[in-house]
Motif scaffolding. Structure first.
Motif, PDB file in Angstrom:
ATOM      1  N   GLU A 116       0.821  -1.221   0.000  1.00  0.00           N
ATOM      2  CA  GLU A 116       0.000   0.000   0.000  1.00  0.00           C
ATOM      3  C   GLU A 116       0.848   1.261   0.000  1.00  0.00           C
ATOM      4  N   VAL A 117       2.021   1.210   0.664  1.00  0.00           N
ATOM      5  CA  VAL A 117       2.823   2.438   0.746  1.00  0.00           C
ATOM      6  C   VAL A 117       3.869   2.526  -0.372  1.00  0.00           C
ATOM      7  N   ARG A 118       4.041   1.428  -1.136  1.00  0.00           N
ATOM      8  CA  ARG A 118       5.061   1.443  -2.194  1.00  0.00           C
ATOM      9  C   ARG A 118       4.868   2.601  -3.185  1.00  0.00           C
ATOM     10  N   PRO A 119       3.618   2.927  -3.565  1.00  0.00           N
ATOM     11  CA  PRO A 119       3.450   4.026  -4.539  1.00  0.00           C
ATOM     12  C   PRO A 119       3.879   5.400  -4.010  1.00  0.00           C
ATOM     13  N   LEU A 120       4.110   5.540  -2.707  1.00  0.00           N
ATOM     14  CA  LEU A 120       4.501   6.859  -2.186  1.00  0.00           C
ATOM     15  C   LEU A 120       5.956   7.136  -2.561  1.00  0.00           C
ATOM     16  N   THR A 121       6.161   8.114  -3.427  1.00  0.00           N
ATOM     17  CA  THR A 121       7.548   8.387  -3.853  1.00  0.00           C
ATOM     18  C   THR A 121       7.945   9.828  -3.533  1.00  0.00           C
ATOM     19  N   ASP A 122       7.193  10.447  -2.621  1.00  0.00           N
ATOM     20  CA  ASP A 122       7.565  11.801  -2.184  1.00  0.00           C
ATOM     21  C   ASP A 122       8.856  11.760  -1.387  1.00  0.00           C
ATOM     22  N   GLY A 123       9.448  12.924  -1.230  1.00  0.00           N
ATOM     23  CA  GLY A 123      10.621  13.038  -0.368  1.00  0.00           C
ATOM     24  C   GLY A 123      11.910  12.747  -1.108  1.00  0.00           C
ATOM     25  N   ALA A 124      13.025  12.832  -0.374  1.00  0.00           N
ATOM     26  CA  ALA A 124      14.341  12.628  -0.987  1.00  0.00           C
ATOM     27  C   ALA A 124      15.294  12.031   0.032  1.00  0.00           C
ATOM     28  N   THR A 125      16.296  11.299  -0.476  1.00  0.00           N
ATOM     29  CA  THR A 125      17.301  10.749   0.440  1.00  0.00           C
ATOM     30  C   THR A 125      18.092  11.898   1.057  1.00  0.00           C
ATOM     31  N   ALA A 126      18.616  11.657   2.264  1.00  0.00           N
ATOM     32  CA  ALA A 126      19.423  12.688   2.926  1.00  0.00           C
ATOM     33  C   ALA A 126      20.650  12.971   2.060  1.00  0.00           C
ATOM     34  N   SER A 127      20.995  14.244   1.914  1.00  0.00           N
ATOM     35  CA  SER A 127      22.158  14.536   1.071  1.00  0.00           C
ATOM     36  C   SER A 127      23.250  15.276   1.833  1.00  0.00           C
ATOM     37  N   TYR A 128      22.958  15.717   3.079  1.00  0.00           N
ATOM     38  CA  TYR A 128      23.984  16.477   3.801  1.00  0.00           C
ATOM     39  C   TYR A 128      25.125  15.576   4.263  1.00  0.00           C
ATOM     40  N   ILE A 129      24.846  14.256   4.316  1.00  0.00           N
ATOM     41  CA  ILE A 129      25.943  13.297   4.468  1.00  0.00           C
ATOM     42  C   ILE A 129      26.079  12.662   3.084  1.00  0.00           C
ATOM     43  N   PRO A 130      27.111  13.056   2.295  1.00  0.00           N
ATOM     44  CA  PRO A 130      27.146  12.687   0.875  1.00  0.00           C
ATOM     45  C   PRO A 130      26.915  11.203   0.619  1.00  0.00           C
ATOM     46  N   GLU A 131      27.484  10.354   1.453  1.00  0.00           N
ATOM     47  CA  GLU A 131      27.372   8.913   1.219  1.00  0.00           C
ATOM     48  C   GLU A 131      25.915   8.428   1.299  1.00  0.00           C
ATOM     49  N   LEU A 132      25.062   9.097   2.104  1.00  0.00           N
ATOM     50  CA  LEU A 132      23.668   8.662   2.241  1.00  0.00           C
ATOM     51  C   LEU A 132      22.857   8.954   0.981  1.00  0.00           C
ATOM     52  N   ALA A 133      23.294   9.968   0.230  1.00  0.00           N
ATOM     53  CA  ALA A 133      22.573  10.333  -0.991  1.00  0.00           C
ATOM     54  C   ALA A 133      22.680   9.228  -2.036  1.00  0.00           C
ATOM     55  N   GLU A 134      23.654   8.314  -1.854  1.00  0.00           N
ATOM     56  CA  GLU A 134      23.872   7.226  -2.818  1.00  0.00           C
ATOM     57  C   GLU A 134      22.876   6.080  -2.662  1.00  0.00           C
ATOM     58  N   ALA A 135      22.107   6.071  -1.561  1.00  0.00           N
ATOM     59  CA  ALA A 135      21.210   4.932  -1.301  1.00  0.00           C
ATOM     60  C   ALA A 135      20.169   4.791  -2.408  1.00  0.00           C
ATOM     61  N   ASP A 136      19.790   3.542  -2.708  1.00  0.00           N
ATOM     62  CA  ASP A 136      18.721   3.291  -3.681  1.00  0.00           C
ATOM     63  C   ASP A 136      17.398   3.726  -3.043  1.00  0.00           C
ATOM     64  N   PRO A 137      16.774   4.781  -3.573  1.00  0.00           N
ATOM     65  CA  PRO A 137      15.605   5.369  -2.900  1.00  0.00           C
ATOM     66  C   PRO A 137      14.380   4.459  -2.918  1.00  0.00           C
ATOM     67  N   ASP A 138      14.371   3.447  -3.808  1.00  0.00           N
ATOM     68  CA  ASP A 138      13.190   2.599  -3.920  1.00  0.00           C
ATOM     69  C   ASP A 138      13.154   1.462  -2.914  1.00  0.00           C
ATOM     70  N   GLN A 139      14.223   1.285  -2.156  1.00  0.00           N
ATOM     71  CA  GLN A 139      14.226   0.184  -1.190  1.00  0.00           C
ATOM     72  C   GLN A 139      13.082   0.375  -0.193  1.00  0.00           C
ATOM     73  N   LEU A 140      12.523  -0.769   0.223  1.00  0.00           N
ATOM     74  CA  LEU A 140      11.372  -0.729   1.129  1.00  0.00           C
ATOM     75  C   LEU A 140      11.321  -2.042   1.906  1.00  0.00           C
ATOM     76  N   ALA A 141      11.226  -1.975   3.203  1.00  0.00           N
ATOM     77  CA  ALA A 141      11.207  -3.204   4.008  1.00  0.00           C
ATOM     78  C   ALA A 141      10.483  -2.976   5.322  1.00  0.00           C
ATOM     79  N   LEU A 142       9.978  -4.064   5.872  1.00  0.00           N
ATOM     80  CA  LEU A 142       9.229  -4.004   7.131  1.00  0.00           C
ATOM     81  C   LEU A 142       9.499  -5.292   7.907  1.00  0.00           C
ATOM     82  N   SER A 143       9.651  -5.177   9.215  1.00  0.00           N
ATOM     83  CA  SER A 143       9.910  -6.365  10.027  1.00  0.00           C
ATOM     84  C   SER A 143       9.238  -6.218  11.390  1.00  0.00           C
ATOM     85  N   VAL A 144       8.738  -7.338  11.903  1.00  0.00           N
ATOM     86  CA  VAL A 144       8.048  -7.338  13.195  1.00  0.00           C
ATOM     87  C   VAL A 144       8.569  -8.518  14.017  1.00  0.00           C
ATOM     88  N   VAL A 145       8.842  -8.291  15.284  1.00  0.00           N
ATOM     89  CA  VAL A 145       9.286  -9.378  16.177  1.00  0.00           C
ATOM     90  C   VAL A 145       8.331  -9.447  17.365  1.00  0.00           C
TER      91      VAL A 145
END
Ligand code: GLN
Length: 390
Positions: free
Chosen positions: A14-43
């Motif tokens: 349900e939330v996959r279609p949400l593509t608003d926002g942007a990866t953090a860029s003030y730490i240059p290395e974080l801007a490299e992340a694949d923005p489409d990644q999506l995961a959820l986990s419950v313990v």
């Protein structure tokens, strides 16, 4: 796929279609992340881990390290000493704000950058390695596996971390930090660069959910008192200047990080974590916020809604020729005493004169002292031949 995994998967799609926002860029290395990644986990309480989406994707823990380093500071110094250096109030400001109390220089809380740097500076150890080592050890116990620093994210943040250095210099000028600024901030940068998966975060969250006991490894990591203090701060300050809205909509102690993760805690029920790198204006992951909000709604996790079974013991009644035995198991809280007394009053009307009623409380897993005292007092006042087995 079991029912709960299917529910998680449905919420994720349900939330996959949400593509608003942007990866953090003030730490240059974080801007490299694949923005489409999506995961959820419950313990859950038996340590069963259910994960969907990019469950193996690794990312840096960033600000989600802060509650756990707060836990370590509480273990090492106790509550009073820690909160002498850092406040316990929501700042209502962004994570990197210069949110320091006038005159004292005390940061508003341990979950904004200033407060986290002050908390990190409290961790003992002679040098950077010793201090980082203690932090890594505790966070690994929370996660149930050995965590490692991502050296390139660490280097990237250290190279560009002037705002955090400035905060540390200010705090050192007030005596909030009494170690060298470089030691405080480099330890902080290393803690933020620990690599985790969404599963690790959910296990860490579950360890807080079960009072400091890791349900996957069975290890006690911190005391219940420390876990409770950490959750209290997360409830009011974990989502920066979105914390009030979050409590309203989701109702769970939580912590976000600029890598795009969020961990949330449903006490006694679940540890939850979600990950997707695009951030909103508060620095919280757009999709992670949305998916945890849906889960909380569907699984009935909001802390402030009524829960039928809260602190209600399980009651069984055995009859024998010489009387009845009422056995209590589970948890006896204040509300639970009311229910037990109602059963006793019913029995008082129906049992023959002269027989005894035994109340056996030996199987209770958890008893709140005031609840047992109240039960005992009322129990003794009933017109029955009564015996209490403790
Ligand atoms: N390491 C990041 C910083 O200090 C953490 C911030 C965050 O995750 N919100 O800027």
């Amino acid at each position: 796929m079991d029912t709960i995994t299917a529910l998680l998967s449905g919420a994720l799609e349900e939330v996959r279609p949400l593509t608003d926002g942007a990866t953090a860029s003030y730490i240059p290395e974080l801007a490299e992340a694949d923005p489409d990644q999506l995961a959820l986990s419950v313990v859950g309480p038996r340590g069963r881990v259910r994960s969907v989406g990019d469950e193996d994707a690794e990312f840096t823990i960033q600000s989600m390290s802060k509650p756990f380093v707060l836990a370590l500071a509480l273990v090492e110094h106790g509550r009073d000493a820690v909160f002498a250096k850092v406040g316990a109030e929501p700042s209502g400001e962004p994570f990197n704000a210069i949110s320091l109390e006038q005159n004292t220089g005390r940061p508003a809380n341990p979950l904004i950058n200033a407060g986290a740097i002050a908390t990190t500076a409290l961790i003992g150890g002679d040098d950077l390695d010793a201090r980082t080592g203690r932090i890594v050890e505790l966070l690994s116990a929370f996660a149930g596996r050995s965590l490692w620093v991502d050296e390139s994210v660490y280097a990237s943040e250290s190279l560009t971390g002037d705002r955090n250095r400035a905060l540390a210099h200010l705090m050192r000028s007030y005596g909030i930090i009494d170690v060298p600024v470089e030691l405080a901030v480099e330890t902080y940068f290393r803690q933020c660069a620990l690599l985790v998966t969404v599963r690790d975060l959910a296990v860490m969250a579950s360890t807080l959910a079960f009072g400091g006991w890791n349900p996957v490894t069975g290890e006690r990591v911190v005391s219940e008192a420390v876990a409770r203090d950490v959750l209290s701060i997360m409830a009011s300050c974990g989502m920066y200047d979105y914390s009030g809205q979050w409590l309203l909509r989701v109702g769970l102690p939580a912590k976000s990080g600029v890598s795009g993760g969020i961990l949330a805690v449903a006490p006694s029920q679940f540890g939850v974590a979600a990950f997707s790198p695009r951030l909103d204006g508060y620095g919280n992951s757009v999709r992670a916020v949305a998916v945890v909000e849906r889960l909380s709604e569907r699984l009935g996790m909001h802390l402030l809604e009524p829960h039928e079974n809260l602190a209600a013991p399980t009651v069984s009644v055995d009859s024998s020729p010489d009387g009845r035995t009422i056995r209590l198991s589970g948890e006896l809280g204040f509300a639970g005493t009311e229910r037990v007394l109602a059963i006793l009053r019913d029995l008082a009307g129906s049992i023959p004169a002269g027989s005894t009623v035994t109340l056996d409380v030996r199987e209770l897993a958890r008893t709140h002292p005031a609840a047992l005292a109240a039960l005992e007092g009322e129990f003794n006042a009933l017109p029955l031949g009564l015996r209490l087995q403790t």
